[in-house]
Design a protein around this motif. Structure first.
Motif, mmCIF file in Angstrom:
data_model
loop_
_atom_site.group_PDB
_atom_site.id
_atom_site.type_symbol
_atom_site.label_atom_id
_atom_site.label_comp_id
_atom_site.label_asym_id
_atom_site.label_seq_id
_atom_site.Cartn_x
_atom_site.Cartn_y
_atom_site.Cartn_z
ATOM 1 N N GLY A 98 60.828 8.230 80.659
ATOM 2 C CA GLY A 98 60.158 8.325 82.028
ATOM 3 C C GLY A 98 60.648 9.187 83.077
ATOM 4 N N GLN A 99 60.120 9.165 83.981
ATOM 5 C CA GLN A 99 60.801 10.024 85.202
ATOM 6 C C GLN A 99 60.685 9.129 86.536
ATOM 7 O OE1 GLN A 99 58.252 13.757 85.109
ATOM 8 N NE2 GLN A 99 56.627 12.580 85.854
ATOM 9 N N TRP A 100 61.629 9.570 87.444
ATOM 10 C CA TRP A 100 61.818 8.845 88.523
ATOM 11 C C TRP A 100 62.345 9.677 89.769
ATOM 12 C CZ3 TRP A 100 63.964 7.501 84.046
ATOM 13 C CH2 TRP A 100 63.109 6.558 83.316
ATOM 14 N N SER A 101 62.097 9.256 90.929
ATOM 15 C CA SER A 101 62.525 10.146 92.000
ATOM 16 C C SER A 101 63.209 9.072 92.923
ATOM 17 C CB SER A 101 61.346 10.538 92.928
ATOM 18 O OG SER A 101 61.691 11.493 94.004
ATOM 19 N N LEU A 102 64.597 9.604 93.077
ATOM 20 C CA LEU A 102 65.221 8.765 94.023
ATOM 21 C C LEU A 102 65.513 9.341 95.266
ATOM 22 C CD1 LEU A 102 68.294 8.057 91.526
ATOM 23 C CD2 LEU A 102 66.820 6.586 92.200
ATOM 24 N N ARG A 103 65.055 8.686 96.170
ATOM 25 C CA ARG A 103 65.260 8.942 97.716
ATOM 26 C C ARG A 103 66.186 7.797 98.393
ATOM 27 N NH1 ARG A 103 59.776 9.842 96.442
ATOM 28 N NH2 ARG A 103 59.212 12.112 96.772
ATOM 29 N N PRO A 104 66.508 8.094 99.847
ATOM 30 C CA PRO A 104 67.584 7.380 100.304
ATOM 31 C C PRO A 104 66.896 5.704 100.252
ATOM 32 C CG PRO A 104 67.395 9.223 101.627
ATOM 33 C CD PRO A 104 66.440 9.319 100.418
ATOM 34 N N GLY A 105 67.940 4.886 99.730
ATOM 35 C CA GLY A 105 67.645 3.553 99.546
ATOM 36 C C GLY A 105 67.102 3.073 98.160
ATOM 37 N N ASP A 106 66.858 4.221 97.323
ATOM 38 C CA ASP A 106 66.549 3.647 95.816
ATOM 39 C C ASP A 106 67.474 3.566 95.089
ATOM 40 O OD1 ASP A 106 63.817 3.940 96.750
ATOM 41 O OD2 ASP A 106 63.591 6.191 96.271
ATOM 42 N N THR A 107 67.400 2.732 93.988
ATOM 43 C CA THR A 107 68.391 2.586 93.063
ATOM 44 C C THR A 107 67.787 2.526 91.632
ATOM 45 O OG1 THR A 107 70.046 1.360 94.537
ATOM 46 C CG2 THR A 107 70.288 1.076 92.151
ATOM 47 N N LEU A 108 68.536 3.207 90.734
ATOM 48 C CA LEU A 108 68.037 3.457 89.395
ATOM 49 C C LEU A 108 69.167 3.372 88.371
ATOM 50 C CD1 LEU A 108 65.730 4.321 87.496
ATOM 51 C CD2 LEU A 108 66.866 6.525 87.757
ATOM 52 N N ILE A 109 68.805 2.128 87.336
ATOM 53 C CA ILE A 109 69.670 2.011 86.191
ATOM 54 C C ILE A 109 69.341 2.871 85.170
ATOM 55 C CG2 ILE A 109 70.572 0.485 84.554
ATOM 56 C CD1 ILE A 109 69.831 -1.957 86.468
ATOM 57 N N MET A 110 70.325 3.890 85.018
ATOM 58 C CA MET A 110 69.750 5.026 84.228
ATOM 59 C C MET A 110 69.692 4.729 82.529
ATOM 60 S SD MET A 110 69.920 7.619 86.115
ATOM 61 C CE MET A 110 70.565 8.785 87.396
ATOM 62 N N PRO A 111 68.576 5.141 82.109
ATOM 63 C CA PRO A 111 68.725 4.865 80.661
ATOM 64 C C PRO A 111 69.852 5.388 79.986
ATOM 65 C CG PRO A 111 66.637 6.011 81.478
ATOM 66 C CD PRO A 111 67.861 6.001 82.545
ATOM 67 N N SER A 112 70.291 4.368 78.872
ATOM 68 C CA SER A 112 71.383 4.829 77.937
ATOM 69 C C SER A 112 71.055 5.485 76.587
ATOM 70 C CB SER A 112 72.094 3.565 77.632
ATOM 71 O OG SER A 112 72.769 2.907 78.801
ATOM 72 N N ASN A 113 71.899 5.951 75.948
ATOM 73 C CA ASN A 113 71.558 6.507 74.682
ATOM 74 C C ASN A 113 70.655 7.719 74.736
ATOM 75 O OD1 ASN A 113 73.265 4.683 73.723
ATOM 76 N ND2 ASN A 113 71.661 3.135 73.241
ATOM 77 N N VAL A 114 70.115 8.307 75.783
ATOM 78 C CA VAL A 114 69.237 9.474 75.718
ATOM 79 C C VAL A 114 69.994 10.393 76.628
ATOM 80 C CG1 VAL A 114 67.163 8.573 75.165
ATOM 81 C CG2 VAL A 114 67.866 8.422 77.705
ATOM 82 N N SER A 115 69.355 11.672 76.566
ATOM 83 C CA SER A 115 69.873 12.816 77.524
ATOM 84 C C SER A 115 69.018 12.851 78.811
ATOM 85 C CB SER A 115 69.799 14.271 76.665
ATOM 86 O OG SER A 115 70.643 14.452 75.646
ATOM 87 N N LEU A 116 69.587 12.993 79.842
ATOM 88 C CA LEU A 116 68.746 13.031 81.013
ATOM 89 C C LEU A 116 68.689 14.464 81.813
ATOM 90 C CD1 LEU A 116 70.430 9.686 82.614
ATOM 91 C CD2 LEU A 116 68.134 9.884 81.527
#
Length: 333
Positions: A98-116
């Protein structure tokens, strides 16, 4: 998780400078050494990178700034999970999941086992938490009372105003409070360990798919590793002549440490437990029709003194080994 909410954590982490450079190769290798292998491409001439953080024996918490806009392509993170929170600026993340946009205050648990693929904007500051999967699985086992059978599937996003975000902010501040000197002294490694377990436990409880709604597990002890390894070794060598030193060596600890841990968990010594295992196996043979005489079984299991063996057997099972054998011959249970 805007920067103002984590002002104390940011000031603490900035006391731990890991990298400060404008050299592309130095920046790439320095960040890779702490976080992950990646390809770094500046989008502008200006590169003024800063990496701050605490590299502990468990999780690592860092602040990363590139100054100018950059593109980052990461390698799969097979041995760890990365949690990224935006303090300032914007980072766009894209992968096959998928795709995400991190702006101030956002948190993302990054996908593992894939290139980003990540696009960092100008003047962006991100807080990153690197959690080794071995530590993640250890905390999971303590929470659930069972080992991890499948990869843990996380809900990726933690919105700014959601309850999990408030809890995570508190635990980040708590972790960082153990990095900062208080009244001239640090809290020590135990405080850091407690803080990191609380933080990881919060992420598992709030973000691990299917875990939050599970009923609470039955209370059960999670045995220390040395006790588990000792038990596995004794069960595999139950018919062999082994010493307490052999068991301790296999468990990777001293005789004294193993004896104390085993006694604490089971109320008996390792050698007493081994004798009980052997007696149980002997009883199974006498009841299961795999023996013609008590002496045959006793000798095969290493008992040379039949009288002593019979007394030990009676103390354990409330009857003599001959009585167990005769009941089997008569077809009684």
């Amino acid at each position: 998780m805007a920067g103002g909410f984590l002002a104390h954590s940011e000031s603490v982490l900035k006391n731990h400078v890991l990298l400060s450079s404008s050299d592309l190769d130095e920046v790439r290798s320095g960040v890779a050494g702490v976080l992950n292998e990646h390809r770094l491409t500046p989008r502008a001439r200006h590169l003024d990178a800063r990496l701050y953080g605490a590299v502990t024996a468990g999780l690592q918490m860092c602040l990363l700034e590139y100054g100018g806009a950059v593109a980052v392509e990461t390698a799969p993170s097979r041995d760890f999970v990365l949690v990224q929170s935006a303090l300032r600026g914007e980072v766009r993340v894209r992968c096959r999941e998928g795709q995400w946009s991190l702006r101030p205050g956002d948190t993302l648990i990054m996908p593992s086992n894939v290139s980003l693929e990540l696009e960092w904007g100008t003047s962006t500051t991100q807080l990153l938490i690197k959690i080794p999967k071995a530590l993640l699985y250890e905390v999971y086992e303590h929470l659930t009372g069972k080992p991890v059978d499948d990869p843990i599937d996380f809900a990726r996003e933690i919105p700014l105003d959601a309850a999990p975000a408030h809890g995570l902010r508190t635990l980040i501040e708590y972790f960082c409070s153990h990095l900062a000197p208080a009244h001239g002294a640090r809290s020590g490694p135990m405080g850091l360990r407690i803080a990191q377990q609380a933080l990881i436990g919060h992420l598992l409880n709030t973000q691990a798919q299917g875990l939050r709604d599970q009923p609470a597990p039955e209370v059960r002890r999670v045995l220390p590793r040395c006790v588990r390894r000792a038990q596995e070794f004794m069960e595999s060598c139950v018919q062999e002549v082994i010493s307490l030193q052999d068991i301790a060596s296999h468990a990777g600890v001293s005789v004294r440490t193993l004896s104390r841990a085993y006694q604490d968990q089971h109320g008996v010594s390792p050698m007493a437990a081994l004798r009980t295992m052997r007696l149980n196996r002997i009883r199974d043979e006498l009841k299961g029709g795999r023996a013609d005489s008590v002496s045959e079984v006793a000798y095969r299991w290493g008992y040379q003194h039949l009288g002593r063996f019979a007394a030990t057997y009676r103390e354990r099972f409330g009857e003599s080994p001959n009585e167990t054998l005769r009941r089997r011959v008569r077809g009684q249970p």
